[in-house]
Scaffold this active site. Structure first.
Site, short mmCIF file in Angstrom:
data_model
loop_
_atom_site.label_atom_id
_atom_site.label_comp_id
_atom_site.label_asym_id
_atom_site.label_seq_id
_atom_site.Cartn_x
_atom_site.Cartn_y
_atom_site.Cartn_z
CG HIS A 1 -5.51 -2.46 -0.16
ND1 HIS A 1 -4.70 -2.06 -1.21
CD2 HIS A 1 -4.99 -1.87 0.95
CE1 HIS A 1 -3.75 -1.27 -0.75
NE2 HIS A 1 -3.90 -1.14 0.55
CG ASP B 1 -6.70 -2.65 -3.92
OD1 ASP B 1 -7.50 -2.02 -3.20
OD2 ASP B 1 -5.48 -2.71 -3.68
CB SER C 1 -0.96 -0.04 1.19
OG SER C 1 -1.97 0.93 1.07
#
Length: 725
Positions: A702, A670, A595
């Site tokens: 995600h 995602d 991320s």
């Protein structure tokens, strides 16, 4: 003792250590991801009961879920309050009404996004054990019992409802809910993700009104996410406001059950705002709410008359950077109506402030070069506040008590490490979830003085298993960057570490605003993957760069308006520091992250191509222009106001600098950091004629998990590291 004896003793000790390590097992991928060898136990679902002498806890044995009643003074179970076997359902959560005669239990819960979900709900009569299924088993969201115990409010199909339990009659509060257009009583995607909220309604104290937030997302652009699997892939479209684009038009309403009508609360003339919090002030006539401007550098607290909707600003906080709602999210109205407590970092560190009901400051309760991370209890009778802070170290969390006047501060959990606190309603007891970097969770029941009444979970079985594995302790260290900034880090060395040999290093990074990875707390599964790499001869290191949390406002806000600049400088400085150590192979330093960490690892490999050999980026942001309004604009302003802040430190801008080995990983499903980010980076790398490796997980979100996914992912990354580092 002569020199020969000293050398003989040293040789004997080395031999003994080698023999011990030889007898211990190495941490394997299978032991982590297949066998769950290192999974720790906890005590979950604890709710303090109203009389202060008992708490309830969620318990699961032999496939049967129960809610049990525990005696605080003895720590022993006294009775089973809810029995899933007798109800004939497998439930995952529960909540009591105020007088604890009824409970709501949820089953068949289905996740939607990070915090949102829907499920089948039952109201259980505690005395008789009789259950009442709501809505004939239709899935609903956020079912909540009213304070007067007669009703349950919930959200279904973007509309707000309530049921009167006596006759099981359904009452529809709103009628304009529509997918991708109007939402009543639950948050839109970006509020859920960035303001940590899903439910967006609250019962009034008397149970005769419901305050709710309405989101009109008609003008918000849609994001189209393809779902793979059928003969023809399906489109999943949802409203996602990217930086600089339109947000939902948000309003706050109060529904009066008796009058069967809603009144809109006055939030001011400006409509391009955020309304992320509602609070009842202790009575049903006054509703409080938070208002943030679009750039989030001004926070207002307003009080509104629920009958007329008229409102007034009680308190305003401004900043030259941003006012972080997460640092102002401990708002608590005192029951005696004399005022409220809140937290703010306005003096440079997050502290507790006491205001009267008109917003005037009565007292700054805490102060110092440390931060209050959470207010866990307020005893108005004794005028004491219980809070968790970083006073001992940014790496630790400890419980303190202080008087409302700011005097008499006392530490209640002196053990070094991280203490997570669940305090009883009367502040006479608390559950302490304690761990350190090298010791798993130790859960205890304690009195208000901090004295242990009973150990609820000691994870002895896990500790015994750990003794059978060759593990080294996580070591903390500090170093200074070229400009004199001191940074914190941790290091995991091979269990049979030989300081006379040079070792490759893999750095792990997140690095986003307010985050902290370098903590004296048990790390879990990802840490044990790092231990597996250590067993293969790698040193694993993590450094918290500027912009991370726990160290005050100046340190956290240093990255404002130019994300990626100082953070990457600090990761490069960390790599150079490590390269200077005699036991590090400076030619073999890699970095990985997920991320924001994937953003950091990508950029670090490009801008630090002289120090980093290899990088892995999992689900990375590659341009902040693709990320959501609330998060991105808080730290960068809008792209229209600050275009260079978006582009100067985007990995897309620096693909020509890539020299090392790069692995790019993303889930195509995602909903948070869109797959679009990796597609754009891939395209830019191809245009720059750069070779790299990439892997995509169909339909994974995600977190990239489900079925065999986690096992596959970590095998993939392990093989890449072994081959390229």
């Amino acid at each position: 003792m002569n020199r020969i004896s000293i050398f003989a003793l040293a040789a004997l000790m080395i031999s003994m250590c080698t023999e011990i390590y030889a007898q211990q097992k190495e941490v394997s991928l299978a032991s982590i991801f297949k066998e769950g060898v290192f999974n720790q136990k906890s005590v979950r679902g604890i709710n303090w009961m109203k009389d202060g002498q008992y708490y309830s806890s969620l318990k699961k044995e032999d496939g049967v879920t129960q809610v049990v009643k525990m005696n605080v003074s003895t720590g022993e179970q006294e009775e089973v309050l809810i029995d899933g076997n007798k109800l004939g359902i497998e439930f995952s959560s529960y909540s009591f009404n105020n007088d604890e005669t009824k409970a709501l239990v949820a089953t068949e819960v289905e996740s939607i996004y990070r915090r949102s979900s829907k499920g089948v709900f039952y109201v259980v009569d505690i005395a008789s054990g009789v259950s009442q299924k709501l809505m004939d088993g239709e899935k609903i969201s956020y079912a909540t019992l009213s304070p007067d115990n007669t009703k349950v409010a919930f959200v279904k199909d973007n509309d707000l409802y309530y049921i009167t339990l006596e006759d099981n009659k359904v009452h529809q509060v709103t009628h304009d809910g529509e997918w991708n257009k109007i939402i009543n009583g639950s948050a839109d995607w970006v509020y859920e993700e960035e303001f940590s909220m899903a439910q967006a309604f609250e019962w009034s104290p008397d149970g005769q009104k419901i305050a709710y937030i309405r989101f009109d997302e008609s003008a918000v652009p849609e994001y189209n996410m393809q779902l793979w699997g059928p003969l023809y892939p399906q489109d999943y479209k949802f409203k996602y406001p990217k930086a600089g684009e339109k947000n939902s038009a948000v309003s706050i309403h109060v529904y009066d059950l008796g009058a069967d009508e809603s009144t809109k609360m006055d939030a001011g003339e400006e409509t391009d705002i955020y309304l992320p919090r509602i609070y009842w002030t202790g009575n049903s006539e006054t509703l409080a709410f938070i208002r943030l401007n679009r750039l989030q550098n001004q926070l207002d607290l307003l009080h509104a008359n629920t009958a007329t909707g008229d409102s007034k600003v009680i308190l305003t906080e401004k900043a030259t950077t941003y006012v972080d709602l997460n640092y102002n999210d401990n708002l608590l109205y005192l029951k005696d109506g004399s005022g409220f407590l809140r937290t703010s970092e306005q003096d440079g560190f997050k502290h507790i402030y006491h205001h009267d009901m008109n917003g005037a400051l009565i007292q700054q309760v805490t102060s110092g070069d440390w931060e209050v991370t959470e207010v866990v209890g307020v005893n108005e009778k004794s005028k004491k506040i219980y809070f968790v802070s970083t006073e001992q170290s940014p790496l630790e969390r400890n419980l303190y008590v202080i008087k409302l006047n700011g005097k008499g501060k006392k530490e209640l959990t002196p053990a070094k490490g991280t203490h997570g606190i669940n305090m009883s309603r009367d502040q006479k007891y608390f559950i302490d979830y304690f761990s350190t970097a090298n010791k798993p969770l130790h859960v205890t029941l304690n009195n208000a003085k901090g004295e242990t009444i009973k150990v609820l979970e000691d994870n002895k079985a896990l500790k015994d298993r750990l003794d059978g594995y060759a593990l080294s302790d996580k070591e903390f260290f500090q170093f200074q960057t070229v400009d004199g900034t001191q940074l914190n880090g941790y290091m995991i060395k091979p269990a049979d570490f030989d300081e006379t040999k040079e070792h490759p290093v893999l750095m792990y990074v997140y690095g986003g605003p307010g985050s902290e990875n370098v903590r004296n707390a048990w790390g879990g599964t990802r840490d044990f993957w790092h231990h597996h790499l250590a067993a293969e001869g790698y040193i694993v290191v993590c450094v918290d760069n500027r912009g991370t949390g726990g160290r005050g406002r100046a340190f956290k806000h240093a990255t404002y308006a130019q994300l990626g600049n100082l953070e990457v400088q600090d990761q490069i400085a960390g790599a150079k520091y490590l390269a200077s150590l005699p036991y590090v192979d400076g030619a073999r330093i890699g970095i990985w992250g997920w991320s924001y960490g994937g953003y950091m690892s990508s950029l670090s490999l490009m801008l630090g191509n002289d120090v980093f050999k290899t990088a892995i980026a999992v689900a990375p942001v590659t341009t902040w222009r693709y990320y959501d309004t609330i998060y991105t604009e808080r730290y960068l302003q809008t792209p229209q106001l600050n275009p260079s802040g978006y582009d100067d430190y985007s990995p897309l801008t620096h693909v020509d600098k890539l020299k090392g080995n790069f692995l790019l990983i993303h889930g195509t499903g995602d909903d948070n950091v869109h797959f679009q980010n990796s597609v754009a980076l891939l395209d830019a790398l191809v245009a720059a004629d750069k070779q790299f490796e990439t892997f995509y997980y169909p339909n994974r979100n995600h977190g990239i998990y489900g079925g065999n996914t986690t096992w596959h992912l970590y095998n993939l990354m392990t093989n890449f590291i072994k081959e390229k580092l």
